[in-house]
Design an enzyme around this catalytic site. Structure first.
Site, PDB file in Angstrom:
ATOM      1  CB  CYS A  73      50.452  30.179   6.305  1.00  0.00           C
ATOM      2  SG  CYS A  73      49.936  28.931   5.442  1.00  0.00           S
ATOM      3  CG  HIS A  74      49.193  32.783   9.730  1.00  0.00           C
ATOM      4  ND1 HIS A  74      47.945  33.044   9.135  1.00  0.00           N
ATOM      5  CD2 HIS A  74      48.787  31.352   9.819  1.00  0.00           C
ATOM      6  CE1 HIS A  74      46.939  32.173   9.050  1.00  0.00           C
ATOM      7  NE2 HIS A  74      47.405  31.052   9.740  1.00  0.00           N
TER       8      HIS A  74
ATOM      9  CB  CYS B 101      29.700  38.187  36.667  1.00  0.00           C
ATOM     10  SG  CYS B 101      29.392  36.593  35.781  1.00  0.00           S
TER      11      CYS B 101
ATOM     12  CB  CYS C  70      51.551  29.151  13.025  1.00  0.00           C
ATOM     13  SG  CYS C  70      51.090  27.863  14.132  1.00  0.00           S
TER      14      CYS C  70
ATOM     15  CB  CYS D  30      34.829  33.874  38.072  1.00  0.00           C
ATOM     16  SG  CYS D  30      35.465  35.113  39.273  1.00  0.00           S
TER      17      CYS D  30
ATOM     18  CB  CYS E  36      45.256  26.450  11.747  1.00  0.00           C
ATOM     19  SG  CYS E  36      45.032  27.647  10.447  1.00  0.00           S
TER      20      CYS E  36
ATOM     21  CB  CYS F  60      32.190  40.088  42.678  1.00  0.00           C
ATOM     22  SG  CYS F  60      31.641  38.952  43.912  1.00  0.00           S
ATOM     23  CG  HIS F  61      33.724  41.123  38.299  1.00  0.00           C
ATOM     24  ND1 HIS F  61      35.134  41.206  38.757  1.00  0.00           N
ATOM     25  CD2 HIS F  61      33.599  39.768  38.382  1.00  0.00           C
ATOM     26  CE1 HIS F  61      35.681  40.189  38.585  1.00  0.00           C
ATOM     27  NE2 HIS F  61      34.822  38.996  38.552  1.00  0.00           N
TER      28      HIS F  61
END
Lengths: 107, 253
Positions: B172-173, B68, B169, B106, B214, B71-72
């Protein structure tokens, strides 16, 4: 991947000072009490022994049991006596031992 | 920062923002002990994945013989802020792409290596290492109108009842954040610390693993790892968390 280990100890300390050392190793700590998808027991594989040597002398050791969580985090104190190497060793049920070490300068 | 986050949330989700209190990280809902664990880099077990990821970042792999880093460069600079803006729009697939799939893209297209499996130690480690570089930076979703239909779909899924228990979702949230569900405080569901270390898992895991948890809990058939619905949900959740700081690696019960 290689064994993932984290050790935190002071790089230098005054003679006679109490130093705190923190260690953590990635390990699944399989208890031996769980069952796989087919109902078979997953064999126990835990780190059962941890040792810390200061300049070759054993200063801290622990026996671990299946109730210890995965990725055991062990923290303890010792007294800075002299400059040298502090080494750590973890041994698991498969006989694999992982090691790490740090250098400390004592003034 | 919180005010900026609210403003951004109002723009993105005018319908749902009204019933949401000021955004709060899930970290504010956990015990002081768990918070202390996250705060100390030498006690935070998620750091095992971050340090493993740092090794992988520098390791050459695949037929290209490149790492990685080839290049980075230094991730501390090149990856800073990246996790705060993902998922991004990928013109090739005409869909949003999340960080995990980008890492695999990548690997397969540039490194000539095999893609890593979802929830594999390697992919979680690389993901944690990359996201860790954005720690402390506010979530800043890209202002890209090509993403709008996918955010809308994610929002729809978030408000859609599912499973035998037949709740969404949001049930609850949004409606009960801060209240208890069998002894646990319900957080507002802001994905700021992923990959997180969950004490329940005894391991690090991705946001998709968490979402699947969940979904199983409401007895729905969870979306598969990497499914389009998953990425849309991730995208919506990140747009909703705008302004909150990235915490990777987070620690949660």
């Amino acid at each position: 991947m290689a064994a993932r280990i984290m050790v935190n100890a002071p790089a230098s300390a005054a003679k006679g000072e109490v130093i705190e050392i923190k260690t953590m190793i990635a390990h699944k700590m399989e208890t031996g009490h769980r069952m796989g998808t087919m109902g078979q027991i997953i064999p126990r594989d835990i780190i059962h022994r941890f040792e810390c040597r200061y300049d070759g002398a054993l200063v801290f050791a622990a026996d671990l049991f299946p109730a210890v969580s995965a990725n055991p985090f062990i923290t303890f104190t010792t007294v800075a006596t002299k400059s040298g190497k502090i080494s750590f060793k973890w041994i698991d049920d498969k006989g694999k031992s992982s090691t790490s070490s740090v250098k400390i300068k004592v003034t | 920062m919180i005010r900026a986050g609210l403003a951004a949330a109002l723009i993105c989700t005018s319908a749902s923002a009204a019933d949401m209190p000021a955004p709060k990280s899930g970290l504010e809902y956990v015990s002081p002990e768990t918070r202390a664990l996250q705060a100390d880099d030498f006690a935070n077990p998620g750091m095992l994945w971050v340090s493993g990821g740092a090794d992988l970042w520098r390791a050459a792999t695949g037929t290209s013989g490149k790492s990685c880093q080839s290049c980075h460069g230094d991730a501390k600079q090149s990856m800073r802020g990246v996790a705060a803006r993902y998922p991004l729009y990928e013109p090739k697939t005409k869909r949003p792409i999340d960080l995990q799939v980008r890492i695999n893209q990548c690997r397969t297209e540039r490194q000539g290596a095999k893609g890593l499996g979802f929830e594999s130690e390697e992919l979680l480690s690389l993901g944690a290492y990359v996201a860790h570089q954005s720690r402390g930076l506010p979530v800043k979703p890209p202002q890209d109108e090509r993403l709008t239909p996918f955010i809308k779909n994610g929002e729809k899924l978030y408000f859609q009842r599912m499973g035998q228990i037949d709740i969404s979702c949001a049930a609850c949230h949004n409606a009960h954040a801060g209240q208890r569900l069998s002894g646990n405080l319900i957080p507002q569901a802001h994905p700021t610390g992923y990959p997180i270390y969950r004490l329940e898992w005894q391991s690090a895991g991705s946001l998709q693993r968490r979402l699947r948890g969940c979904m199983s809990a409401v007895r729905a058939e969870p979306f598969a790892y990497g499914a389009a619905e998953m990425v849309d949900l991730e995208l919506y959740l990140m747009s909703r968390a705008a302004g909150l700081p990235i915490e990777t690696p987070g620690v949660r019960p």
